[in-house]
Design a protein around this motif. Structure first.
Motif, short mmCIF file in Angstrom:
data_model
loop_
_atom_site.label_atom_id
_atom_site.label_comp_id
_atom_site.label_asym_id
_atom_site.label_seq_id
_atom_site.Cartn_x
_atom_site.Cartn_y
_atom_site.Cartn_z
N ILE A 133 29.96 34.74 44.19
CA ILE A 133 30.70 33.53 44.59
C ILE A 133 31.92 33.33 43.70
O ILE A 133 33.00 32.93 44.16
CB ILE A 133 29.76 32.31 44.55
N HIS A 134 31.77 33.63 42.40
CA HIS A 134 32.92 33.55 41.50
C HIS A 134 34.05 34.49 41.97
O HIS A 134 35.23 34.12 41.96
CB HIS A 134 32.48 33.91 40.08
N ASN A 135 33.69 35.70 42.38
CA ASN A 135 34.69 36.66 42.86
C ASN A 135 35.34 36.18 44.16
O ASN A 135 36.53 36.40 44.39
CB ASN A 135 34.05 38.03 43.07
N ILE A 136 34.54 35.54 45.04
CA ILE A 136 35.09 35.02 46.30
C ILE A 136 36.15 33.96 46.01
O ILE A 136 37.26 33.98 46.57
CB ILE A 136 33.96 34.46 47.18
N VAL A 137 35.82 33.04 45.11
CA VAL A 137 36.74 31.95 44.79
C VAL A 137 38.01 32.48 44.12
O VAL A 137 39.13 32.03 44.42
CB VAL A 137 36.02 30.91 43.90
N LEU B 17 34.56 43.02 34.98
CA LEU B 17 33.20 43.52 34.75
C LEU B 17 32.19 42.96 35.75
O LEU B 17 31.00 43.21 35.61
CB LEU B 17 32.75 43.16 33.32
N GLY B 18 32.66 42.19 36.74
CA GLY B 18 31.73 41.54 37.65
C GLY B 18 30.90 42.53 38.45
O GLY B 18 29.68 42.41 38.54
N ALA C 282 18.89 26.26 43.77
CA ALA C 282 20.03 26.75 43.00
C ALA C 282 21.11 27.30 43.93
O ALA C 282 22.31 27.07 43.72
CB ALA C 282 19.57 27.83 42.02
N LEU C 283 20.70 28.05 44.97
CA LEU C 283 21.67 28.59 45.92
C LEU C 283 22.35 27.47 46.71
O LEU C 283 23.55 27.54 47.04
CB LEU C 283 20.99 29.58 46.86
N GLU C 284 21.61 26.42 47.05
CA GLU C 284 22.20 25.28 47.77
C GLU C 284 23.25 24.58 46.91
O GLU C 284 24.28 24.13 47.41
CB GLU C 284 21.10 24.32 48.19
N LYS C 285 22.98 24.50 45.58
CA LYS C 285 23.97 23.88 44.70
C LYS C 285 25.24 24.72 44.65
O LYS C 285 26.35 24.19 44.64
CB LYS C 285 23.39 23.73 43.30
N GLN C 286 25.11 26.03 44.62
CA GLN C 286 26.29 26.89 44.65
C GLN C 286 27.08 26.69 45.95
O GLN C 286 28.32 26.65 45.93
CB GLN C 286 25.87 28.36 44.51
N SER D 14 24.32 36.25 42.81
CA SER D 14 25.01 35.35 43.73
C SER D 14 26.10 34.56 43.01
O SER D 14 27.19 34.32 43.55
CB SER D 14 24.00 34.40 44.37
N GLN D 15 25.82 34.16 41.75
CA GLN D 15 26.82 33.42 40.97
C GLN D 15 28.07 34.27 40.76
O GLN D 15 29.20 33.80 40.94
CB GLN D 15 26.20 33.04 39.63
#
Length: 673
Positions: free
Chosen positions: A595-599, A639-640, A553-557, A591-592
């Motif tokens: 990563i959303h916040n990073i993007v 709310l992240g 799952a992490l590799e897919k992200q 992690s999801q």
């Protein structure tokens, strides 16, 4: 002698003899206790006097020393201001400040060369101005002044009548210029004020007090007090000590005389009462034995009844506990209500039980039933709820009992009927109705027990409603989130693929050499779209964590970051950890969100994703080189961060967020298992 046993055969005579013997035994004890108590009263009186005298001695010491300490200020003033050709104004200003800001100060005086030249207040000036201190007619005063000159310390004159009038105390201090005597400074203290401030003139404890100086001269109180064995406390002053003595008025014996009389009379009365009690006890021994036997039988019967009631209450509470556990452990309403009615029958007997639920139109609908032999639905139709007695239960939200209600539906005889409202937060949800073939069998305790079961039933119905409502809300939110994700990711990719296809078609007509580049662009977009779709499908099917694993799952992200957002991703992942699925889901969701916040917010170019596993701990680290932020600040509408922290708390883990403006961000999540 032979007639004595016969005389003692009478219970009354035996009791009389026992009472007389008891009194003879108690009289010596009464006399000894009286002597001991008298000594103890004297000790207590002396101890109380010590406490009182000590407190007054401390207060008097403080009061005298505080006022004598003002002499040191006058001494410093004299050395500072003299010789000043205009000495009078500063002396008057300084002295008035001390005089009006301090109670008990009678006179301040400066005597250059031993002659009183400066006196405050002016009212004392006629009596003291020009006063030759070194040649005072009083030998004791001259001795005190000479001692101040030789020792260069503060000396005190014996308290007494002041030269300017009144009862007071005079303190002296010599002023030198180098080794030469310049003069004297003096302060006179009003002893009446000092004694009043220290509480010497108001003895509420019944003590008579006296004060004497180091020479044994009594200047306050009676000289005779020192012959009454008083309590004595030292009062330490700058020039020697005084003694404060205190003793009860009338002597130490008089202080406890009234208490002693009360004690002797009271103890003698107690001795007489004890002898009387012995008489009564012996005289009524037979009656008491009979009464004890009767009481023992009554207590045994009451204990059996109490034990029976305790067993019943224990069974009721145990049943309610089981019901409460079932309500808290399942949301399947129909089987749960059936189990509650079954459990209730073990402690509250009924022939038939029905549970009605109030629908949105205000009608009562039958949702569960139990029992046999009598059909409550036919015997007590819904129309009964419109009658006054049923309406009372609805209005008052309290149980209603019909002890001998005539049955309907062809059932002969009468029934005991009880209706209990189902209430949550003062809101009516329905009604629990039970009936028993035995009329008048339900009472107040049964109503309270039925109400307890009704509360559990109401909670079960409300939980089921809230669960259904929460499920619908969750589905709606997930649909909205999926729509946003499809719009932000896959739809954008499809739009870009369309543009790339148009570019390839245009190149085919005008510049065929650019066709491979356009097709490569379309191919990359298609691959990114596939990755995005696989990621969305994975989010919709979290059970994939169990089949594919957390590492996959992490590799897919990471693949989405590389292909869709062109970010450099560095990965350092341990082999698939053998941890509970709930922990894997927490790690994936955090992690999801990160990563959303990073993007969306970080504007980063590099991302590091690290997963470390040990025997009982797993650690996830996500780091970027973006713009950073202040983790302690509040971000309304975002709310992240709160979601990540809440997930960490629910999994009993620790999350640490390190960031700052232009410093990038690192999120570290540690979970234990």
């Amino acid at each position: 002698m032979k007639s004595l046993p016969k005389w003692l055969q009478s219970p009354h005579r035996r009791a009389l003899l026992a009472g007389v013997l008891s009194l003879l035994v108690l009289l010596p004890v009464w006399f000894w206790l009286g002597s001991w108590y008298q000594d103890d009263l004297a000790r207590q009186a002396r101890a109380a006097a010590v406490v009182d005298i000590s407190a007054r001695a401390n207060a008097l010491t403080s009061a005298v020393n505080q006022r004598i300490a003002l002499l040191q200020g006058l001494y410093a003033f004299t050395r500072t201001e003299w010789p000043d050709t205009q000495f009078d104004p500063p002396f008057e200003i300084y002295s008035s400040g001390i005089y009006f800001n301090s109670t008990g100060v009678r006179t301040l005086m400066i005597a250059p060369e031993g002659i009183a030249r400066y006196v405050f207040p002016i009212v004392d000036s006629p009596a003291l101005s020009g006063y030759d201190i070194l040649n005072d007619p009083d030998p004791a005063t001259r001795a005190d002044v000479q001692r101040a000159i030789h020792t260069r310390l503060i000396t005190l004159s014996q308290p007494g009548e002041l030269r300017q009038g009144g009862f007071g105390l005079t303190a002296w201090e010599a002023v030198f210029r180098g080794s030469d005597l310049w003069g004297l400074v003096s302060i006179a203290v009003d002893m009446n004020t000092v004694l009043a401030d220290s509480g010497m003139e108001n003895s509420g404890s019944g003590l008579e007090m006296a004060l004497r100086d180091g020479a044994g001269h009594t200047f306050f109180g009676s000289q005779a007090l020192w012959q009454q064995d008083p309590v004595i406390q030292k009062i330490v002053l700058p020039d020697g000590t005084w003694e404060l003595g205190g003793a009860p008025r009338g002597g130490w014996e008089a202080s406890g005389r009234s208490a002693m009389v009360v004690f002797r009379l009271g103890s003698l009365l107690i001795a007489g009462l004890v002898a009387g009690m012995v008489f009564l006890t012996v005289n009524r021994q037979g009656q008491l034995a009979q009464a004890v036997a009767l009481r023992t039988r009554q207590i045994a019967a009451a204990q059996q009844e109490l034990e029976q009631r305790v067993r019943e209450r224990t069974r009721e509470l145990s049943t309610l506990l089981n019901v409460s556990r079932r309500v808290g452990s399942t949301l399947a309403l129909d089987p749960l209500l059936t189990q509650i009615l079954s459990e209730m029958k073990n402690v509250l007997e009924y022939t038939v039980a029905n549970i009605f639920q109030l629908d949105d139109t205000g009608k009562m609908l039958l949702i569960s039933r139990a029992g046999s032999g009598l059909d409550i639905q036919n015997g007590f139709p819904y129309s009964l709820f419109d009658e006054a007695q049923m309406q009372q239960a609805v209005n008052s939200l309290r149980p209603v009992i019909l002890p001998d209600r005539t049955a309907q539906g062809g059932y002969p005889g009468k029934l005991c009927w009880m209706g209990v409202p189902l209430v949550v937060k003062e809101r009516l949800l329905g009604m629990l109705v039970i009936a028993n073939e035995e009329p008048r069998c339900y009472g107040e305790e049964d109503a309270n027990l039925a109400l307890a079961f009704a509360q559990q039933i109401a909670v079960a119905i409300e939980n089921s409603r809230l669960y259904e409502q929460a499920g619908l809300l969750a589905v709606l939110e997930e649909r909205q989130r999926l729509a946003r994700e499809l719009h932000d990711s896959v739809s954008q990719v499809l739009y870009s693929i369309g543009l790339g296809t148009k570019s390839a078609r245009a190149a085919l007509e005008h510049n065929p050499s650019q066709i491979p580049e356009a097709l490569d662009y379309v191919d990359r977009l298609a691959e990114a779209g596939q990755v995005e779709m696989r990621s969305l499908i994975f989010e919709l099917r979290p059970e994939s964590l169990k089949t594919d694993g957390l590492v996959a799952a992490l590799e897919k992200q990471a693949a989405v970051l590389r292909l869709r957002h062109q970010l450099a991703v560095q990965m350092n992942l341990c082999p698939e950890p053998d941890i509970p699925l709930a922990i894997k889901e927490t790690l994936y969701r955090v992690s999801q969100e990160a990563i959303h916040n990073i993007v969306k917010h970080a504007h980063a170019t590099q991302v590091t994703l690290k997963l470390e596993c040990s025997e009982h701990q797993v650690c996830l680290v996500i780091r970027d080189n973006g713009v950073g932020f202040d983790p302690s600040a509040d971000y309304p509408g975002h709310l992240g961060l709160r979601s990540m922290r809440e997930r960490a708390v629910r999994s009993k883990g620790e999350i640490q967020i390190d960031s700052g403006p232009a410093k990038g961000t690192q999120i570290q999540l540690v979970l234990h298992y």
